[in-house]
Motif scaffolding. Structure first.
Motif, PDB file in Angstrom:
ATOM      1  N   ARG A 273      19.694  14.135 -15.264  1.00 40.34           N
ATOM      2  CA  ARG A 273      18.357  13.538 -15.273  1.00 40.34           C
ATOM      3  C   ARG A 273      18.448  12.021 -15.337  1.00 40.34           C
ATOM      4  O   ARG A 273      17.682  11.316 -14.671  1.00 40.34           O
ATOM      5  CB  ARG A 273      17.547  14.058 -16.460  1.00 40.34           C
ATOM      6  CG  ARG A 273      17.103  15.507 -16.324  1.00 40.34           C
ATOM      7  CD  ARG A 273      16.230  15.908 -17.486  1.00 40.34           C
ATOM      8  NE  ARG A 273      14.988  15.165 -17.490  1.00 40.34           N
ATOM      9  CZ  ARG A 273      14.166  15.110 -18.544  1.00 40.34           C
ATOM     10  NH1 ARG A 273      14.482  15.742 -19.659  1.00 40.34           N
ATOM     11  NH2 ARG A 273      13.050  14.434 -18.484  1.00 40.34           N
ATOM     12  N   ALA A 274      19.384  11.504 -16.140  1.00 35.90           N
ATOM     13  CA  ALA A 274      19.562  10.053 -16.232  1.00 35.90           C
ATOM     14  C   ALA A 274      19.985   9.480 -14.881  1.00 35.90           C
ATOM     15  O   ALA A 274      19.521   8.397 -14.471  1.00 35.90           O
ATOM     16  CB  ALA A 274      20.590   9.714 -17.299  1.00 35.90           C
ATOM     17  N   GLN A 275      20.863  10.199 -14.175  1.00 37.46           N
ATOM     18  CA  GLN A 275      21.282   9.748 -12.849  1.00 37.46           C
ATOM     19  C   GLN A 275      20.107   9.739 -11.877  1.00 37.46           C
ATOM     20  O   GLN A 275      19.960   8.809 -11.077  1.00 37.46           O
ATOM     21  CB  GLN A 275      22.397  10.645 -12.318  1.00 37.46           C
ATOM     22  CG  GLN A 275      23.741  10.473 -13.014  1.00 37.46           C
ATOM     23  CD  GLN A 275      24.806  11.402 -12.472  1.00 37.46           C
ATOM     24  OE1 GLN A 275      24.499  12.482 -11.965  1.00 37.46           O
ATOM     25  NE2 GLN A 275      26.062  10.995 -12.583  1.00 37.46           N
ATOM     26  N   ARG A 276      19.280  10.800 -11.939  1.00 35.42           N
ATOM     27  CA  ARG A 276      18.117  10.856 -11.050  1.00 35.42           C
ATOM     28  C   ARG A 276      17.145   9.717 -11.359  1.00 35.42           C
ATOM     29  O   ARG A 276      16.605   9.097 -10.438  1.00 35.42           O
ATOM     30  CB  ARG A 276      17.404  12.208 -11.177  1.00 35.42           C
ATOM     31  CG  ARG A 276      18.093  13.335 -10.448  1.00 35.42           C
ATOM     32  CD  ARG A 276      17.165  14.516 -10.264  1.00 35.42           C
ATOM     33  NE  ARG A 276      16.711  15.063 -11.533  1.00 35.42           N
ATOM     34  CZ  ARG A 276      17.351  16.006 -12.206  1.00 35.42           C
ATOM     35  NH1 ARG A 276      18.471  16.509 -11.730  1.00 35.42           N
ATOM     36  NH2 ARG A 276      16.874  16.467 -13.341  1.00 35.42           N
ATOM     37  N   ARG A 277      16.898   9.468 -12.658  1.00 33.60           N
ATOM     38  CA  ARG A 277      15.989   8.387 -13.024  1.00 33.60           C
ATOM     39  C   ARG A 277      16.517   7.041 -12.530  1.00 33.60           C
ATOM     40  O   ARG A 277      15.750   6.206 -12.030  1.00 33.60           O
ATOM     41  CB  ARG A 277      15.785   8.341 -14.545  1.00 33.60           C
ATOM     42  CG  ARG A 277      14.870   9.428 -15.088  1.00 33.60           C
ATOM     43  CD  ARG A 277      14.417   9.094 -16.495  1.00 33.60           C
ATOM     44  NE  ARG A 277      15.553   9.004 -17.408  1.00 33.60           N
ATOM     45  CZ  ARG A 277      16.028  10.016 -18.115  1.00 33.60           C
ATOM     46  NH1 ARG A 277      15.468  11.211 -18.004  1.00 33.60           N
ATOM     47  NH2 ARG A 277      17.035   9.856 -18.942  1.00 33.60           N
TER      48      ARG A 277
END
Length: 255
Positions: free
Chosen positions: A150-154
């Motif tokens: 999720r952090a990578q997507r954000r």
């Protein structure tokens, strides 16, 4: 590895309660008027449970359908409870609550147990927020991996948004400059049409939709000018200012 459990997921709970109500009305349940509203799922389920004997006048299929609606709704509430409890834990932690203080509320005895249970609840929250299929496994490793993704997507979304902001920041000056020097461009009907569209939207280009329209019109105008250049085998700009404006627009288009 722990297999992720199957979830009911998001359902139209109010419609399911309404169907339960219809079945009780069909059975002439004398207490149906006291059944809570469709959005009061917990209360409606308790009412349906207490008054289930009233459905005996219906067919076995109808009784089964009512019971299955109740089973599905209870499972839905169980899953939603995990999500909302995870949010409550996050709010308590943000307010400064220690894990030891949260232990009794989470029905565990130690701070470490409260932390571990909160991490398991967080898996439900991650599944709910990302609509993942299959759901996030309730293990610390699975939660950490999901949070990492999720952090990578954000981060990727933020990069894309920043690139879009920078691109839009340059779009209007480029379009204005090209229109300002359109007299130095050829009288091509197709190019003229798209330049006119650009001029019209530029009079009040403030919303995201208008920016998208302006970008589309500029792209179309540049394509029309490129086709004219190919047909005539000579540069389309006839003045130095028009050549500079066209060069800036083409540079914007390719970056």
């Amino acid at each position: 590895m722990v297999r992720p459990r199957i979830r009911v997921g998001r359902i139209d709970a109010m419609a399911a309660v309404a169907e339960l109500r219809r079945l009780h009305e069909s059975a002439a349940d004398p207490a149906v008027e006291r059944m809570p509203a469709d959005d009061e799922i917990y209360g409606a389920l308790l009412h349906a449970e207490r008054n289930a004997p009233a459905l005996r006048t219906l067919s076995h299929e109808a009784q089964q359908a009512a019971a299955i609606h109740r089973v599905r709704l209870w499972e839905y509430l169980r899953e939603r409870a995990d999500v909302h409890q995870a949010r409550a834990v996050a709010a308590a932690r943000a307010a400064g609550a220690e894990w030891l203080h949260l232990a009794p509320a989470l029905a565990v005895k130690a701070a470490s147990a409260a932390y571990n249970k909160a991490r398991r609840l967080h898996a439900a929250l991650l599944t709910d927020e990302t609509a993942q299929t299959p759901p996030v496994r309730r293990t610390p490793e699975a939660v950490r991996e999901t949070e990492r993704r999720r952090a990578q997507r954000r981060a990727a979304e933020q990069r894309e948004q920043e690139e879009a902001r920078q691109r839009n920041h340059l779009l209007m000056p480029v379009a204005h400059r090209l229109l300002e020097h359109r007299d130095g461009l050829p009288p091509d009907d197709d190019a003229e049409y798209w330049l006119d569209e650009m001029a019209e939207v530029l009079t009040s280009c403030v919303t995201p939709t208008q920016m998208v329209s302006l970008e589309r019109y500029l792209d179309a105008a540049l394509r029309a000018l490129a086709r004219y250049e190919q047909r005539t085998a000579r540069p389309v700009a006839t003045t130095e200012a028009a050549r500079a404006a066209l060069s800036a627009a083409r540079h914007w288009q390719t970056h």
